[in-house]
Design a protein around this motif. Structure first.
Motif, short mmCIF file in Angstrom:
data_model
loop_
_atom_site.label_atom_id
_atom_site.label_comp_id
_atom_site.label_asym_id
_atom_site.label_seq_id
_atom_site.Cartn_x
_atom_site.Cartn_y
_atom_site.Cartn_z
N TRP A 95 0.81 -1.21 0.00
CA TRP A 95 0.00 0.00 0.00
C TRP A 95 0.85 1.27 0.00
O TRP A 95 0.41 2.32 -0.49
CB TRP A 95 -0.97 -0.01 1.17
N TYR A 276 -12.05 -8.17 8.07
CA TYR A 276 -11.53 -7.33 7.00
C TYR A 276 -11.03 -5.97 7.50
O TYR A 276 -10.74 -5.08 6.69
CB TYR A 276 -12.62 -7.10 5.95
N GLY A 279 -7.68 -4.51 6.04
CA GLY A 279 -7.84 -4.09 4.66
C GLY A 279 -8.65 -2.81 4.55
O GLY A 279 -8.34 -1.93 3.74
N LEU A 283 -7.37 0.66 2.85
CA LEU A 283 -7.99 1.08 1.60
C LEU A 283 -8.82 2.36 1.69
O LEU A 283 -8.86 3.16 0.76
CB LEU A 283 -8.87 -0.08 1.10
N LEU A 323 -15.12 -3.67 -1.07
CA LEU A 323 -13.93 -3.76 -1.90
C LEU A 323 -12.88 -4.68 -1.27
O LEU A 323 -12.21 -5.46 -1.96
CB LEU A 323 -13.34 -2.37 -2.13
N THR A 324 -12.72 -4.57 0.05
CA THR A 324 -11.75 -5.42 0.75
C THR A 324 -12.14 -6.89 0.63
O THR A 324 -11.29 -7.76 0.37
CB THR A 324 -11.66 -5.02 2.23
N LEU A 327 -11.31 -7.94 -2.95
CA LEU A 327 -9.87 -8.09 -3.18
C LEU A 327 -9.31 -9.32 -2.48
O LEU A 327 -8.37 -9.96 -2.98
CB LEU A 327 -9.13 -6.84 -2.70
N SER A 328 -9.89 -9.68 -1.36
CA SER A 328 -9.40 -10.83 -0.60
C SER A 328 -9.66 -12.15 -1.33
O SER A 328 -9.09 -13.19 -0.97
CB SER A 328 -10.05 -10.88 0.79
N ILE A 330 -9.16 -12.41 -4.65
CA ILE A 330 -8.32 -12.41 -5.86
C ILE A 330 -6.91 -12.86 -5.48
O ILE A 330 -6.23 -12.17 -4.69
CB ILE A 330 -8.29 -11.01 -6.49
N VAL A 333 -3.76 -10.38 -5.27
CA VAL A 333 -3.76 -9.20 -4.40
C VAL A 333 -4.26 -9.47 -2.99
O VAL A 333 -4.30 -8.57 -2.17
CB VAL A 333 -4.61 -8.07 -5.04
N ARG A 334 -4.64 -10.72 -2.68
CA ARG A 334 -5.26 -10.99 -1.38
C ARG A 334 -4.33 -10.69 -0.22
O ARG A 334 -4.80 -10.36 0.88
CB ARG A 334 -5.74 -12.44 -1.32
N VAL A 337 -4.77 -7.27 1.57
CA VAL A 337 -5.91 -7.03 2.47
C VAL A 337 -6.12 -8.26 3.36
O VAL A 337 -7.17 -8.90 3.30
CB VAL A 337 -7.19 -6.70 1.67
#
Length: 338
Positions: A95, A276, A279, A283, A323-324, A327-328, A330, A333-334, A337
């Protein structure tokens, strides 16, 4: 001895409310600097919310102390560095790069380069300061854990009182070589561990009374000092001062005592928000870039801060949460977050 598993829900509740409070602090940021520029009641509404939420970041440290210092597993340096420390360092680095890119896009490549060069002392974005003080605590925890387990409860109480005295000295700006971030923030680890592992029922009313008094001091003191100075005075907003410690302890104990009253449906949402929370913390400032800019330019377009701040906080929370969670899921990119 660690608390029974069924009691740990209150730590999820604490993470959830801390995440909400952090967002509120960042939403109201522009308002608190507008003393004399906006109506007094509007300014004070923002400052009152700010003064009521400063326990949020210290609460994350207390939760870490409660859990990590209570672990009964044999210490494994490799596992600790890779799994515990890595879970914080990887998103911090990731980040930092993201916010450096945002700085370059918003302010130009030169601003991004300047921010990169200054990373040794200044975070890439305002909220990332937390990691500069939080990551070193991971090297303190393995040293603190065996010491606390070897100490009697009375010795731990003395340690907590000594640290509380140090936070009072920090508030009053009494010079001492002990007033270092690592020491002051390490105290939150010890306090979280103590409140998590010891029966505080006999002390409960004192912690609550002192926490309420500290809240009142935050509100009244911030107004009086700002009025005297003619501009915003943040003396009572520090994270390493006694008033913040007392409020944080009060919030911790209130959750500890009443969390079990939360119903099963709401409990699922609280647990998700807690899961979360890191994350969301990382974010949400991205979402607030246009909001904070708009507040600085046209604050009156948002209505009274007493209503605008909670509403913007809620919307930001829901979007950052969604969004978090996305993203978690994917793989690439997990880790950003966790």
């Amino acid at each position: 001895m660690s608390a029974p598993r069924q009691e740990i829900f209150y730590l999820h509740l604490l993470r959830a409310v801390a995440a909400i409070a952090v967002i509120a602090i960042h939403v109201l940021g522009p308002f608190r600097q507008m003393y004399g520029e906006i109506p007094l009641d509007a300014w004070f509404s923002a400052v009152a919310i700010n003064a009521s939420a400063r326990w949020a970041v210290p609460l994350f440290m207390m939760i870490s102390g409660a859990l990590l210092l209570s672990s009964s597993k044999p210490f494994d340096a490799q596992y600790y560095l890779q799994r515990r420390l890595g879970k914080v360092v990887v998103p911090f680095v990731g980040w930092t790069l993201i916010y450096l890119a945002a700085t370059s896009l918003l302010e130009g490549p030169q601003a991004g380069l300047t921010a990169l060069i200054a990373l040794n002392t200044d975070p890439a974005w305002y909220h990332l300061w937390f990691f500069y003080d939080f990551i070193p605590l991971y090297f303190v925890i393995p040293l603190l854990a065996p010491l606390l387990k070897a100490m009697s409860e009375e010795q731990v109480k003395l340690l907590v009182v000594a640290w509380l005295t140090l936070t009072l000295m920090h508030l009053l700006k009494v010079p001492t070589p002990l007033s270092q971030n690592l020491i002051l923030y390490s105290g939150y680890l010890v306090l979280g561990w103590y409140l998590f592992n010891h029966d505080t029922r006999a002390q409960w009313r004192y912690w609550i009374g002192l926490g309420v008094a500290a809240l009142a001091i935050n509100w009244v003191g911030s107004y009086l000092l700002t009025a005297e100075k003619g501009s915003y005075n943040a003396l009572f907003m520090g994270y390493k001062t006694l008033n913040t410690v007392l409020i944080g302890a009060m919030i911790f104990l209130l959750a500890q005592r009443y969390a079990e009253a939360v119903g099963p449906r709401l409990r699922r949402w609280v647990t998700s928000l807690s899961t979360y929370s890191l994350g969301i913390y990382l974010l949400h400032p991205m979402l607030l870039i246009p909001v904070r800019t708009a507040i600085e330019r046209h604050y009156d377009a948002f209505g009274h801060p007493a209503l605008a701040i909670p509403l913007i906080t809620l919307v930001t929370l829901l979007v950052a949460w969604a969004l978090t969670a996305l993203l978690s899921r994917i793989p690439l990119v997990r880790k950003l977050v966790p």
